[in-house]
Enzyme design. Structure first.
Site, PDB file in Angstrom:
ATOM      1  N   HIS A  48      47.161  41.484  45.500  1.00  0.00           N
ATOM      2  CA  HIS A  48      47.714  40.141  45.346  1.00  0.00           C
ATOM      3  C   HIS A  48      47.240  39.423  44.094  1.00  0.00           C
ATOM      4  O   HIS A  48      47.749  38.340  43.768  1.00  0.00           O
ATOM      5  CB  HIS A  48      47.423  39.294  46.586  1.00  0.00           C
ATOM      6  CG  HIS A  48      48.580  38.439  46.975  1.00  0.00           C
ATOM      7  ND1 HIS A  48      48.830  38.020  48.267  1.00  0.00           N
ATOM      8  CD2 HIS A  48      49.593  37.910  46.238  1.00  0.00           C
ATOM      9  CE1 HIS A  48      49.920  37.285  48.296  1.00  0.00           C
ATOM     10  NE2 HIS A  48      50.406  37.189  47.078  1.00  0.00           N
ATOM     11  N   ASP A  73      43.615  33.319  49.907  1.00  0.00           N
ATOM     12  CA  ASP A  73      43.402  33.691  48.502  1.00  0.00           C
ATOM     13  C   ASP A  73      43.071  32.464  47.665  1.00  0.00           C
ATOM     14  O   ASP A  73      43.478  32.354  46.507  1.00  0.00           O
ATOM     15  CB  ASP A  73      44.635  34.413  47.930  1.00  0.00           C
ATOM     16  CG  ASP A  73      44.923  35.721  48.647  1.00  0.00           C
ATOM     17  OD1 ASP A  73      44.043  36.223  49.360  1.00  0.00           O
ATOM     18  OD2 ASP A  73      46.050  36.241  48.498  1.00  0.00           O
ATOM     19  N   ASP A  95      50.320  42.162  54.556  1.00  0.00           N
ATOM     20  CA  ASP A  95      49.363  41.956  55.638  1.00  0.00           C
ATOM     21  C   ASP A  95      49.674  40.701  56.458  1.00  0.00           C
ATOM     22  O   ASP A  95      48.985  40.405  57.444  1.00  0.00           O
ATOM     23  CB  ASP A  95      47.919  41.951  55.139  1.00  0.00           C
ATOM     24  CG  ASP A  95      47.520  40.711  54.342  1.00  0.00           C
ATOM     25  OD1 ASP A  95      48.175  39.661  54.456  1.00  0.00           O
ATOM     26  OD2 ASP A  95      46.527  40.790  53.599  1.00  0.00           O
TER      27      ASP A  95
END
Length: 303
Positions: free
Chosen positions: A99, A130, A232
């Site tokens: 990512h 993130d 995910d």
């Protein structure tokens, strides 16, 4: 519409390697054939973005931002490719990769749309936020620091990638499917003002209601929307081929419906699909799901 498939085989950003083979897995799952069957024209680069294998690259001196230099280099190149694609009025479809590639994709989109005077929004479909920085990250893996950098937080090397400054207003970022946040990034996400729909929100309000809220979010504040889809976000029982699986994720039908509904608002002009790891997959099933998810966003209908 011309759909520009951009393969970005970068896996420096995560702990478990193998997502560098994700673009190949998605290609072999028939992404081009599927997109063309909807009526779009697929264009690809004659020369893919070159990423040196992770085992041949120096991890760097900063344990809180591992592989910083090669990630910045590769994502800067990606940003230029994405910007050129937007300028040609193509739909960039970026295939990762971990990512951390969102750093390059969003930088390129910001550069192109800022000149057009258009407000960019990001739908971040992921189990994770993130949104760590080098100060809060428990691992130092940059795929956990990438969205915060896009929003202007963290290391200057990441924040100022391609062009100086933040690439998207955090108030124009919306998460769906979140279920695994570190305490530091949770605090920063609240401070930044991002909008988050967790798995618990989906259970509490129902998926249909959450989708309605997501659509309204973007229609009232953005001119163009980018979707960053981490595999995910799906439950690992159905999508095993991903590097950081978290139980209790979205099901396949919910992911497809979300993409159909996002297509309906007419604002989505780019997408990336990340964290397909064929080493961990079963019969390439996760890559096949990635292809179908992209197809629904691009207008595929069941009837």
């Amino acid at each position: 519409m011309n759909v520009h498939i951009i393969e970005m085989p970068l896996d420096y950003g995560g702990r478990r390697h193998g997502s560098d083979m994700g673009p190949s897995a998605i290609r072999l799952a028939g992404v081009r054939r599927k997109i063309e069957s909807i009526g779009h024209t697929v264009v690809t680069d004659s020369k893919s973005i070159e990423v040196i294998p992770q085992e041949n690259v120096d991890i760097g001196s900063n344990p809180k931002a591992k592989y910083l230099e090669p990630i910045v280099k590769a994502c800067t190149e990606l940003a230029g490719v994405v910007r050129n694609s937007v300028e040609k009025e193509e739909f960039p479809l970026v295939l990762g990769g971990d990512h951390s590639i969102v750093l390059g994709t969003v930088a390129g989109l910001h550069s192109a749309y800022r000149e057009k005077g258009k407000r960019l929004g990001v739908l971040y479909v992921d189990a994770h936020g993130d949104f760590n920085t080098d100060e809060t990250s428990p691992t130092g893996n940059i795929h956990g620091e990438c969205m915060s950098a896009c929003a202007g937080y963290g290391l200057k090397d990441l924040v100022n990638l391609y062009e100086e400054g933040r690439k998207v207003d955090p108030k124009n970022i919306c998460y769906v499917g979140v279920r695994d946040l570190d305490e530091g990034e949770k605090r920063l996400m609240k401070e930044a003002g991002v909008t988050v729909f967790t798995i618990s929100d989906i259970d509490r309000y129902g998926f249909d209601e959450v989708v309605k809220k997501v659509k309204l979010f973007f229609k009232t504040r953005c001119d163009v929307v980018h979707i960053s889809f981490d595999m995910d976000s799906l439950d690992p029982s159905i999508a095993p081929g991903t590097g950081v699986p978290v139980p209790g994720g979205m099901n396949y039908r919910e992911a497809l419906l979300l993409m159909e509904e996002m297509h309906s608002i007419g604002l989505v002009k780019s997408m990336e699909i990340v964290e397909v790891n064929p080493i961990l997959d079963v019969r390439n099933e996760t890559a096949v799901m990635a292809v179908n998810i992209a197809a629904r966003l691009l207008g595929e209908k069941l009837f």
